[in-house]
Write a protein that holds these residues in place. Structure first.
Motif, PDB file in Angstrom:
ATOM      1  N   SER A 106       0.939  -1.331   0.152  1.00 40.40           N
ATOM      2  CA  SER A 106      -0.428  -0.157   0.027  1.00 40.40           C
ATOM      3  C   SER A 106       0.845   1.389   0.033  1.00 40.40           C
ATOM      4  O   SER A 106       0.832   2.088  -0.915  1.00 40.40           O
ATOM      5  N   ARG A 128      -5.721  -4.900   9.367  1.00 39.97           N
ATOM      6  CA  ARG A 128      -4.264  -3.674   9.325  1.00 39.97           C
ATOM      7  C   ARG A 128      -4.019  -3.267  10.348  1.00 39.97           C
ATOM      8  O   ARG A 128      -4.779  -3.439  11.899  1.00 39.97           O
ATOM      9  N   ASP A 176      -5.042   2.007  -2.865  1.00 43.86           N
ATOM     10  CA  ASP A 176      -6.400   2.207  -1.627  1.00 43.86           C
ATOM     11  C   ASP A 176      -6.899   0.662  -2.116  1.00 43.86           C
ATOM     12  O   ASP A 176      -7.655  -0.062  -1.424  1.00 43.86           O
ATOM     13  N   THR A 219      -7.992  -1.608   1.083  1.00 50.32           N
ATOM     14  CA  THR A 219      -9.214  -1.820   1.503  1.00 50.32           C
ATOM     15  C   THR A 219      -9.078  -3.734   1.245  1.00 50.32           C
ATOM     16  O   THR A 219      -9.930  -4.776   2.394  1.00 50.32           O
ATOM     17  N   ARG A 220      -8.167  -4.894   0.456  1.00 47.41           N
ATOM     18  CA  ARG A 220      -8.268  -6.039   0.301  1.00 47.41           C
ATOM     19  C   ARG A 220      -7.334  -6.490   1.739  1.00 47.41           C
ATOM     20  O   ARG A 220      -7.339  -7.703   1.960  1.00 47.41           O
ATOM     21  N   TRP A 278      -2.907   2.418   8.141  1.00 48.19           N
ATOM     22  CA  TRP A 278      -2.978   3.281   8.434  1.00 48.19           C
ATOM     23  C   TRP A 278      -2.583   4.177   8.507  1.00 48.19           C
ATOM     24  O   TRP A 278      -3.050   4.883   7.247  1.00 48.19           O
ATOM     25  N   LEU A 304      -9.919   9.148   6.712  1.00 49.16           N
ATOM     26  CA  LEU A 304      -9.308   7.851   6.751  1.00 49.16           C
ATOM     27  C   LEU A 304      -8.623   7.565   8.213  1.00 49.16           C
ATOM     28  O   LEU A 304      -9.065   6.573   9.116  1.00 49.16           O
ATOM     29  N   LYS A 319     -12.582   7.219  10.855  1.00 49.40           N
ATOM     30  CA  LYS A 319     -12.607   5.767  10.551  1.00 49.40           C
ATOM     31  C   LYS A 319     -11.588   4.965  10.985  1.00 49.40           C
ATOM     32  O   LYS A 319     -11.945   4.220  11.421  1.00 49.40           O
ATOM     33  N   GLU A 341     -12.774   2.345  13.824  1.00 47.73           N
ATOM     34  CA  GLU A 341     -12.419   1.097  13.965  1.00 47.73           C
ATOM     35  C   GLU A 341     -11.945   0.147  15.020  1.00 47.73           C
ATOM     36  O   GLU A 341     -11.313  -0.997  15.533  1.00 47.73           O
TER      37      GLU A 341
END
Length: 681
Positions: free
Chosen positions: A424, A446, A437, A441-442, A451, A470, A473, A477
């Motif tokens: 990433s 994480r 991205d 996301t896959r 991040w 982000l 988010k 999480e």
């Protein structure tokens, strides 16, 4: 049947004996005898046969014996599952997860997995860092009520901790009806791996106060591994005393953890004492001491010399630590000598050398060594791939990065940490945000590094709002940000001119997360205020900063003053840089030009003389671009490029086109000599 029972019992007893002894020859003879006498219908015998081959690490034979069983029971499945699980490795762990899925299929629905099945499956998920598959197994275990078993719970804890999901691990730990020393050690180690020292210490205090019988070598080594900075050295010393009180210092693992803790906390004298008092030194003890001396190269060299004197120069673990120590100190030539000294370096040593090159900015050398490694048939591991991807990121080599990505897929690596984070980061650093991205996301799980990579990529590519979204988010999480996260967030605010929001995040860092601001954060705030034109506020912020920031912050302010033509504050910042003995030519050039703008010719000459007396010089600027797998390098004033004439003609054409279109650059006569003088030094 009664006459056959003693015969079966005799065979079963013999298999148990051969399994304990790992006597493969006699075990195979007994297998042949079973086939010859037709004893292949007894499930106890067949299960013991599978178990024998599995415990002897002959897994293909174990699998064949398993397939030959018509009516498999849970013992049959567990023998094979735990055989693969205990042997470890990615390939074997994949087999475990597949066997577990087969067990749950409709054809075998009469067989219900038990505690041993789940323990094996969770161990495999840990090895694969497969949090998605692990959570699916967790669901089944919860449904069947097996999570209350202490061994299943400990394996589940380990799976979540290895995947970096310590919040999920803590929920499991808090709900366990029974805990053993492995449970406590695992959760403490999970916090230690994520550098969450406060929670690791809090749990250690709990186990000492509530369940003192569980304070053993595993728990002590786990908590010591959390302490990696000087502020924890006193607590580490207290645990050292506690270990002495409980008689744990005789364990070599505890001695190694003590040496490592003191070394990483910067207390090299205490590390030396712990090393000297360690009665059972092994290669790991020496490795810990050598690695710890990475911050003091002379002590490291002495330890290296002493290890050679004792005949340890061919010990792979010690040489790996030596290479790592020299690389971390920037002595790459010495590191390479240590690497080349070993006739058959293993993957850990290859990875240490490649990582050393990357850490010191020698990214081309890292890629060359990786190519040589592949040529010699050495298979990379996750850390090797992560280091090579970082090299591609630093060089902005998108095509090579894609090839490394393909190589990681070829070797069976998924998008788990650390490869997912490195991929990433590589894509975003190379400007391919869509691919970055997609990888992000896959990723099955994480960590904070993942991040940070994505937030940084968005911030650096002008997508500040997306970076802040982000971050929100990430908070939702439940991933705790670290100091790097806030550097990225403050950078995003700076690029967008969000001064008030930047202040909010700067305060949030310490108020909500207990993160003490470092020089990087102060630099971001000065840049944020300076870009926003708040130069007086930036000056006051620098002077009130409680840390030793050297010339870093004044340099940022000086550059901003030039852009905003605020010569008074610019002169103030420049003189601060002169007092600090700055060795950057740009500071002298800019200050001289500011004095010229203020009409202070004597100060102009004074600054230029100071620069000459201090021997400050400027390295020529360099840039490069990759076209069709070929790199074109450009250096200021260089005439060696084979297409230099065509390049200059194209620059002239573009300049003329800009003028024809009515473009007029902003021109400040006070800085007219900046580039001219800069080019002469």
């Amino acid at each position: 049947m009664t006459t056959a029972a003693p015969h079966y019992r005799s065979i079963f007893t013999q298999f148990l004996e051969y399994t304990q002894q790992k006597n493969i020859v006699n075990g195979k003879k007994l297998h042949a005898h079973i086939i010859k006498t037709g004893s292949t219908h007894c499930s106890y015998i067949l299960n013991s046969l599978v178990n024998f081959y599995a415990k002897c690490h002959l897994l293909p034979e174990a699998h064949l014996a398993f397939k030959a069983i018509d009516n498999k029971d849970i013992v049959s499945w567990n023998s094979l599952i735990n055989g693969y699980s205990q042997l470890g490795g990615r390939h074997n762990s994949v087999h475990v997860m597949q066997l577990f899925k087969n067990l749950l299929s409709e054809d075998h629905s009469v067989v219900i997995p038990d505690a041993r099945t789940f323990a094996g499956a969770f161990t495999a998920a840990s090895a694969l860092m497969d949090s998605v598959g692990g959570k699916q197994v967790h669901t089944v275990a919860f449904k069947l009520g097996e999570c209350e078993d202490v061994f299943v719970g400990s394996s589940l804890l380990n799976m979540y901790c290895k995947a970096g999901l310590v919040d999920d691990a803590r929920k499991v730990f808090d709900e366990m009806p029974e805990r053993n020393s492995i449970s406590w050690a695992t959760i403490i180690s999970g916090y230690a791996m994520q550098r969450i020292c406060v929670d690791a210490l809090e749990l250690f205090k709990r186990v000492v106060a509530e369940e003192n019988q569980h304070v053993n070598e595993f728990v002590v080594t786990s908590v010591l591994s959390a302490f990696t900075s000087p502020e924890f050295v006193n607590i580490g010393s207290q645990i050292h005393c506690l270990g002495l009180k409980h008689g744990l210092l005789s364990h070599v693992s505890v001695g190694n953890a003590m040496v490592t803790m003191y070394s990483k906390c910067g207390s090299l004298d205490e590390a030396d004492k712990a090393f000297e008092f360690s009665s059972n030194k092994n290669s790991i003890t020496w490795s810990a001491m050598i690695t710890g001396d990475a911050s003091a190269i002379e002590e490291g060299k002495e330890t290296h010399a002493y290890s050679i004197k004792l005949g340890f120069q061919h010990q792979i673990y010690i040489m790996t630590a030596v290479v790592d120590m020299y690389a971390k100190c920037g002595f790459l030539d010495d590191a390479r000598k240590g690497f080349d000294n070993l006739q058959e370096p293993d993957i850990v040593l290859w990875t240490s050398m490649i990582g050393g090159y990357v850490q010191n900015g020698e990214n081309e050398s890292a890629l060359d060594l990786f190519c040589r490694m592949r040529t010699e048939g050495i298979y990379p591991n996750e850390l090797t791939m992560a280091s090579v991807l970082k090299a591609c990121s630093s060089l902005a080599m998108l095509e090579q990065g894609k090839q490394i990505h393909a190589t990681s897929i070829k070797h069976g690596f998924g998008l788990e940490v650390p490869i997912g984070s490195a991929l990433s980061n590589m894509y975003t650093k190379c400007g391919s945000l869509k691919d970055g991205d997609l990888v992000f996301t896959r990723m099955p799980s994480r960590d904070v590094v993942s991040w940070n990579s994505m937030i940084s990529g968005l911030a650096q590519n002008g997508l500040g709002n997306e970076a802040l979204e982000l971050f929100n988010k990430m908070q939702i999480e439940g991933t705790k940000p670290d100091y790097v996260t806030f550097v990225n967030i403050l950078t995003a605010c700076s690029h967008m001119g969000l001064v008030e929001k930047g202040w909010d995040y700067f305060k949030m860092m310490s108020n909500e997360y207990g993160i003490i601001p470092r020089i990087d954060h102060y630099a971001c705030m000065v840049d944020l205020l300076s870009r926003g034109g708040q130069l007086n506020e930036a000056k006051e912020f620098i002077e009130s900063a409680p840390i030793d920031h050297g010339p870093c912050l004044w340099r940022i302010l000086l550059s901003a003053c030039r852009n905003y033509h605020n010569y008074e504050i610019g002169a103030y910042a420049g003189e601060k840089l002169m007092e600090l003995g700055s060795q950057e030519s740009s500071a002298y050039v800019q200050l001289s030009s500011i004095y010229k703008a203020l009409g202070k010719s004597k100060d102009v000459e004074r600054v230029r003389e100071m620069m000459s007396q201090r021997g400050v010089s400027k390295e020529p600027g360099c840039s490069w671009i990759e076209l069709k797998s070929h790199f074109h390098v450009f250096v200021v004033g260089d005439q060696l490029h084979p297409q230099v004439k065509e390049i200059r003609m194209e620059i002239y054409r573009l300049s003329k086109l800009m003028k024809d279109e009515g473009y007029h650059p902003n021109f400040d006569s006070n800085f007219a000599d900046l580039e001219v003088w800069d080019a002469t030094i």
